[in-house]
Scaffold this motif. Structure first.
Motif, PDB file in Angstrom:
ATOM      1  N   VAL A 257       9.617 -20.804  -6.880  1.00 14.69           N
ATOM      2  CA  VAL A 257      10.806 -21.036  -5.830  1.00 14.69           C
ATOM      3  C   VAL A 257      11.858 -22.195  -6.608  1.00 14.69           C
ATOM      4  CG1 VAL A 257      11.653 -22.277  -3.818  1.00 14.69           C
ATOM      5  CG2 VAL A 257       9.777 -20.562  -3.731  1.00 14.69           C
ATOM      6  N   LYS A 258      11.187 -23.138  -7.049  1.00 19.41           N
ATOM      7  CA  LYS A 258      11.895 -24.450  -7.702  1.00 19.41           C
ATOM      8  C   LYS A 258      12.733 -23.794  -9.143  1.00 19.41           C
ATOM      9  CE  LYS A 258       9.618 -28.226  -6.083  1.00 19.41           C
ATOM     10  NZ  LYS A 258       9.141 -29.665  -6.489  1.00 19.41           N
ATOM     11  N   THR A 259      12.320 -22.786  -9.741  1.00 20.01           N
ATOM     12  CA  THR A 259      12.660 -22.237 -10.760  1.00 20.01           C
ATOM     13  C   THR A 259      13.725 -21.096 -10.611  1.00 20.01           C
ATOM     14  OG1 THR A 259      11.008 -20.945 -11.418  1.00 20.01           O
ATOM     15  CG2 THR A 259      10.630 -22.762 -12.284  1.00 20.01           C
ATOM     16  N   GLY A 260      13.891 -20.732  -9.591  1.00 21.50           N
ATOM     17  CA  GLY A 260      14.872 -19.511  -9.217  1.00 21.50           C
ATOM     18  C   GLY A 260      14.427 -18.289  -9.302  1.00 21.50           C
ATOM     19  N   GLN A 261      12.990 -17.964  -9.110  1.00 17.64           N
ATOM     20  CA  GLN A 261      12.644 -16.790  -9.262  1.00 17.64           C
ATOM     21  C   GLN A 261      12.793 -15.783  -8.082  1.00 17.64           C
ATOM     22  OE1 GLN A 261      10.259 -16.110 -11.713  1.00 17.64           O
ATOM     23  NE2 GLN A 261      10.098 -13.912 -11.124  1.00 17.64           N
ATOM     24  N   TYR A 262      13.072 -16.422  -7.076  1.00 17.57           N
ATOM     25  CA  TYR A 262      13.557 -15.523  -5.673  1.00 17.57           C
ATOM     26  C   TYR A 262      14.952 -15.487  -5.567  1.00 17.57           C
ATOM     27  CZ  TYR A 262       8.675 -15.480  -4.920  1.00 17.57           C
ATOM     28  OH  TYR A 262       7.153 -15.188  -5.213  1.00 17.57           O
ATOM     29  N   ASP A 263      15.876 -16.072  -6.531  1.00 13.67           N
ATOM     30  CA  ASP A 263      17.341 -16.139  -6.268  1.00 13.67           C
ATOM     31  C   ASP A 263      17.679 -14.583  -6.563  1.00 13.67           C
ATOM     32  OD1 ASP A 263      17.269 -18.714  -5.809  1.00 13.67           O
ATOM     33  OD2 ASP A 263      18.280 -19.250  -7.977  1.00 13.67           O
ATOM     34  N   ASP A 264      18.743 -14.351  -5.580  1.00 16.79           N
ATOM     35  CA  ASP A 264      19.396 -13.111  -5.837  1.00 16.79           C
ATOM     36  C   ASP A 264      20.733 -12.939  -6.330  1.00 16.79           C
ATOM     37  OD1 ASP A 264      19.896 -10.291  -5.406  1.00 16.79           O
ATOM     38  OD2 ASP A 264      20.240 -10.379  -3.133  1.00 16.79           O
ATOM     39  N   ASP A 265      20.586 -12.585  -7.588  1.00 23.59           N
ATOM     40  CA  ASP A 265      22.155 -12.732  -8.391  1.00 23.59           C
ATOM     41  C   ASP A 265      22.663 -11.268  -7.911  1.00 23.59           C
ATOM     42  OD1 ASP A 265      21.486 -15.376  -9.116  1.00 23.59           O
ATOM     43  OD2 ASP A 265      20.392 -14.599 -10.851  1.00 23.59           O
ATOM     44  N   TYR A 266      22.445 -10.394  -7.817  1.00 20.50           N
ATOM     45  CA  TYR A 266      22.933  -9.081  -7.864  1.00 20.50           C
ATOM     46  C   TYR A 266      23.596  -8.644  -6.568  1.00 20.50           C
ATOM     47  CZ  TYR A 266      23.578  -4.097  -8.105  1.00 20.50           C
ATOM     48  OH  TYR A 266      24.020  -2.684  -8.152  1.00 20.50           O
ATOM     49  N   THR A 267      23.020  -8.973  -5.524  1.00 19.48           N
ATOM     50  CA  THR A 267      23.845  -8.449  -4.086  1.00 19.48           C
ATOM     51  C   THR A 267      24.987  -9.141  -3.954  1.00 19.48           C
ATOM     52  OG1 THR A 267      21.470  -8.073  -3.358  1.00 19.48           O
ATOM     53  CG2 THR A 267      23.283  -8.631  -1.743  1.00 19.48           C
ATOM     54  N   PRO A 268      25.309 -10.583  -4.047  1.00 19.27           N
ATOM     55  CA  PRO A 268      26.668 -11.161  -3.892  1.00 19.27           C
ATOM     56  C   PRO A 268      27.818 -10.242  -4.670  1.00 19.27           C
ATOM     57  CG  PRO A 268      25.038 -12.666  -4.111  1.00 19.27           C
ATOM     58  CD  PRO A 268      24.346 -11.535  -4.415  1.00 19.27           C
ATOM     59  N   SER A 269      27.375  -9.638  -6.067  1.00 18.90           N
ATOM     60  CA  SER A 269      28.463  -9.353  -6.909  1.00 18.90           C
ATOM     61  C   SER A 269      28.718  -7.839  -6.244  1.00 18.90           C
ATOM     62  CB  SER A 269      27.945  -9.297  -8.012  1.00 18.90           C
ATOM     63  OG  SER A 269      26.777  -8.296  -8.223  1.00 18.90           O
ATOM     64  N   VAL A 270      27.844  -7.313  -5.748  1.00 15.41           N
ATOM     65  CA  VAL A 270      28.398  -5.800  -5.244  1.00 15.41           C
ATOM     66  C   VAL A 270      28.532  -5.604  -3.850  1.00 15.41           C
ATOM     67  CG1 VAL A 270      26.890  -4.748  -6.991  1.00 15.41           C
ATOM     68  CG2 VAL A 270      25.870  -5.138  -4.745  1.00 15.41           C
TER      69      VAL A 270
END
Length: 63
Positions: free
Chosen positions: A26-39
Motif C-alpha cells: 500500500v505504501k509503495t502504491g501497488q494499489y493505486d489506480d492510474d488508468y481509470t481517471p484518464s478514461v
C-alpha cells in the motif's frame, strides 16, 4: 499440546508477515489506480442517467 503452541506461533508469524507485505504494498502504491481517471471522461455521458422526474418536467414544458 506443545504442537498446538507451535502451530499457533507459526500461524501468527505468517499472519504478521502477510500484514507487513500488505502495508508495504500500500505504501509503495501497488494499489493505486492510474488508468481509470484518464478514461473516466470518455464514458462520462454513459454514467449520467436521467431521473423520471426530470423527464416529466421536460414533457410538461413541451405541452
Amino acid at each position: 499440546m506443545s504442537v498446538i503452541y507451535l502451530l499457533i506461533s507459526i500461524s501468527i508469524i505468517v499472519a504478521i508477515g502477510f500484514f507487513i507485505a500488505f502495508i508495504r504494498a500500500v505504501k509503495t502504491g501497488q494499489y493505486d489506480d492510474d488508468y481509470t481517471p484518464s478514461v473516466r471522461m470518455l464514458f462520462d455521458d454513459e454514467l449520467k442517467i436521467e431521473s423520471p422526474k426530470s423527464i416529466q418536467t421536460i414533457e410538461e414544458k413541451q405541452n
